[in-house]
Write an enzyme that holds these catalytic residues in place. Structure first.
Site, PDB file in Angstrom:
ATOM      1  N   TYR A 257       7.889  13.565  -3.765  1.00  0.00           N
ATOM      2  CA  TYR A 257       6.641  13.800  -4.495  1.00  0.00           C
ATOM      3  C   TYR A 257       5.711  12.609  -4.241  1.00  0.00           C
ATOM      4  CZ  TYR A 257       3.907  16.782  -7.407  1.00  0.00           C
ATOM      5  OH  TYR A 257       2.941  17.650  -7.840  1.00  0.00           O
TER       6      TYR A 257
ATOM      7  N   HIS B  67       2.906   9.844  -3.105  1.00  0.00           N
ATOM      8  CA  HIS B  67       1.503   9.561  -3.422  1.00  0.00           C
ATOM      9  C   HIS B  67       1.074   8.344  -2.608  1.00  0.00           C
ATOM     10  CE1 HIS B  67       3.201   6.383  -5.880  1.00  0.00           C
ATOM     11  NE2 HIS B  67       3.883   7.287  -6.579  1.00  0.00           N
TER      12      HIS B  67
ATOM     13  N   VAL C 208      -0.222   0.229  -6.070  1.00  0.00           N
ATOM     14  CA  VAL C 208      -1.473   0.928  -5.722  1.00  0.00           C
ATOM     15  C   VAL C 208      -1.957   1.621  -6.991  1.00  0.00           C
ATOM     16  CG1 VAL C 208      -2.531   2.711  -4.279  1.00  0.00           C
ATOM     17  CG2 VAL C 208      -0.714   1.259  -3.347  1.00  0.00           C
TER      18      VAL C 208
ATOM     19  N   GLN D 111       5.786  -2.951  -6.225  1.00  0.00           N
ATOM     20  CA  GLN D 111       5.799  -3.850  -7.389  1.00  0.00           C
ATOM     21  C   GLN D 111       5.748  -3.071  -8.712  1.00  0.00           C
ATOM     22  OE1 GLN D 111       6.336  -7.036  -7.803  1.00  0.00           O
ATOM     23  NE2 GLN D 111       5.785  -7.051  -9.977  1.00  0.00           N
TER      24      GLN D 111
ATOM     25  N   GLN E 213      13.270  -2.855 -10.831  1.00  0.00           N
ATOM     26  CA  GLN E 213      14.046  -2.296  -9.717  1.00  0.00           C
ATOM     27  C   GLN E 213      14.080  -3.301  -8.566  1.00  0.00           C
ATOM     28  OE1 GLN E 213      14.122   1.931  -8.390  1.00  0.00           O
ATOM     29  NE2 GLN E 213      12.569   1.267  -6.958  1.00  0.00           N
TER      30      GLN E 213
ATOM     31  N   ARG F  62       5.245  10.560 -11.754  1.00  0.00           N
ATOM     32  CA  ARG F  62       5.293  11.140 -13.105  1.00  0.00           C
ATOM     33  C   ARG F  62       3.898  11.304 -13.723  1.00  0.00           C
ATOM     34  NH1 ARG F  62      10.554   8.139 -13.589  1.00  0.00           N
ATOM     35  NH2 ARG F  62      12.144   9.713 -13.961  1.00  0.00           N
TER      36      ARG F  62
ATOM     37  N   MET G 218      -0.309   4.279  -9.686  1.00  0.00           N
ATOM     38  CA  MET G 218       0.126   5.575  -9.140  1.00  0.00           C
ATOM     39  C   MET G 218       1.611   5.768  -9.423  1.00  0.00           C
ATOM     40  SD  MET G 218      -2.023   6.652  -6.064  1.00  0.00           S
ATOM     41  CE  MET G 218      -3.779   6.324  -5.979  1.00  0.00           C
TER      42      MET G 218
ATOM     43  N   HIS H 201       3.457   5.362  -2.180  1.00  0.00           N
ATOM     44  CA  HIS H 201       4.503   5.491  -1.155  1.00  0.00           C
ATOM     45  C   HIS H 201       3.915   5.294   0.241  1.00  0.00           C
ATOM     46  CE1 HIS H 201       6.237   8.200  -4.399  1.00  0.00           C
ATOM     47  NE2 HIS H 201       7.236   7.373  -4.187  1.00  0.00           N
TER      48      HIS H 201
HETATM   49  O1  PAF Z   1      11.942   4.006  -6.731  1.00  0.00           O
HETATM   50  C1  PAF Z   1      12.513   5.077  -6.440  1.00  0.00           C
HETATM   51  O2  PAF Z   1      11.887   6.053  -6.052  1.00  0.00           O
HETATM   52  C2  PAF Z   1      14.031   5.168  -6.585  1.00  0.00           C
HETATM   53  O3  PAF Z   1      14.485   4.449  -7.678  1.00  0.00           O
HETATM   54  C3  PAF Z   1      14.780   4.772  -5.298  1.00  0.00           C
HETATM   55  C4  PAF Z   1      14.555   3.318  -4.938  1.00  0.00           C
HETATM   56  C5  PAF Z   1      14.335   5.650  -4.142  1.00  0.00           C
HETATM   57  C6  PAF Z   1      16.290   4.968  -5.503  1.00  0.00           C
HETATM   58  O4  PAF Z   1      16.599   6.288  -5.804  1.00  0.00           O
END
Ligand code: PAF
Length: 279
Positions: free
Chosen positions: A29, A31, A173, A145, A150, A184, A181, A34
């Site tokens: 999904y 945006h 972004v 970021q 994570q 969700r 962005m 990514h």
């Molecule tokens: O940030 C995400 O989209 C997820 O947590 C990841 C790093 C792809 C792991 O499933």
């Protein structure tokens, strides 16, 4: 662009690649956030691999795994435009076959903030990211970021387990009005979309107070919380945190690099955002 659906195929293709490999793990999904990761990966590497895998093990039993937004056709068209070489889309049964039993637990930094509200979330993230790193064997892996904790968890895992790659942080972004962005954001109604701006406003307030010389983290947290609570569609605040950017321990005073982060429910959707105040 090659789309690979099995771990065996991905490993075989990886063996054929010569030169550096930039890797962007995603749950699809896609945006602009990514795509920015993909662009940075492409600028720094000879090959780019993007994975799309909605990882079941990082969702809690009451979370949105089943309803998480998915649109593979659209994702693949976007990645093709960005000239991605390989898209890796494994199935859940390939990643977690029957009797799967190995987990990566990054202690302490996984337990705070998102980890406190979503127990087990980072165990799922660290495990799937470790598996993807083993399969794709990237030179560098790219993370936004926006998911600050994570990044802290993944970087700690890479250091602690002596993994042979570099983790690159790419700035968040934002929409033109400041909303970070996120896949969700699609859950927000038009009214909630307007209210969601309160996260960015609260972070901007923290930045302004800090720029004016305020170092009292309790005072900044209180001001941010008051601003968020003044927004009528806010259904709950999970946390407003000012923490050491590496250990994620809460700071009473900002005397080092601080991660200012927050998680807020706007109606049903739950949004997160953050900034770094560099000391
Ligand atoms: O940030 C995400 O989209 C997820 O947590 C990841 C790093 C792809 C792991 O499933």
């Amino acid at each position: 662009m090659r789309v690979l659906h099995s771990i065996a195929e991905m490993k075989e293709e990886r063996r054929k690649l010569r030169g550096t490999v930039g890797f962007v793990p995603t749950m699809g999904y896609l945006h602009e956030g990514h795509l920015e990761l993909v662009r940075v990966a492409r600028a720094e590497n000879q090959h780019v691999v993007v994975s799309i895998f909605v990882n079941p093990t990082q969702f809690g039993p009451k979370e949105d795994y089943a309803s998480y937004p998915r649109d593979t056709e659209r994702d693949l068209a976007m990645l093709k435009k960005e000239k991605v070489g390989i898209v890796f889309m494994p199935g859940a049964e390939d990643m977690y076959p029957a009797r799967y039993s190995t987990w990566v637990d990054v202690e302490k930094v996984s337990e705070r903030l998102e980890g406190a509200v979503r127990p087990g979330h980072f165990r799922g993230v660290a495990t799937v990211v470790a598996k993807l790193f083993n399969i794709v064997e990237p030179t560098k892996a790219y993370f936004g970021q926006k998911d600050a904790q994570q990044l802290v968890v993944v970087k700690k895992m890479v250091t602690d387990l002596n993994m042979n790659l570099e983790v690159i942080t790419v700035p968040t972004v934002r929409e033109p009005d400041g909303l970070a962005m996120s896949s969700r954001n699609v859950y927000l109604s038009p009214q909630e979309r307007k209210s969601a701006l309160v996260l960015y406003k609260a972070l901007t307030l923290a930045q302004t107070l800090w720029d004016k010389g305020q170092t009292n983290a309790d005072l900044i947290r209180r001001e941010m919380t008051a601003l968020i609570e003044s927004e009528p569609r806010v259904a709950g605040i999970d946390y407003v945190s000012i923490a050491d950017a590496e250990t994620l321990e809460e700071l009473p005073r900002i005397d080092r690099s601080a991660l200012v982060s927050l998680a807020v429910k706007i109606g049903k959707p739950r949004l997160i955002d953050n900034i770094i105040l560099a000391s």
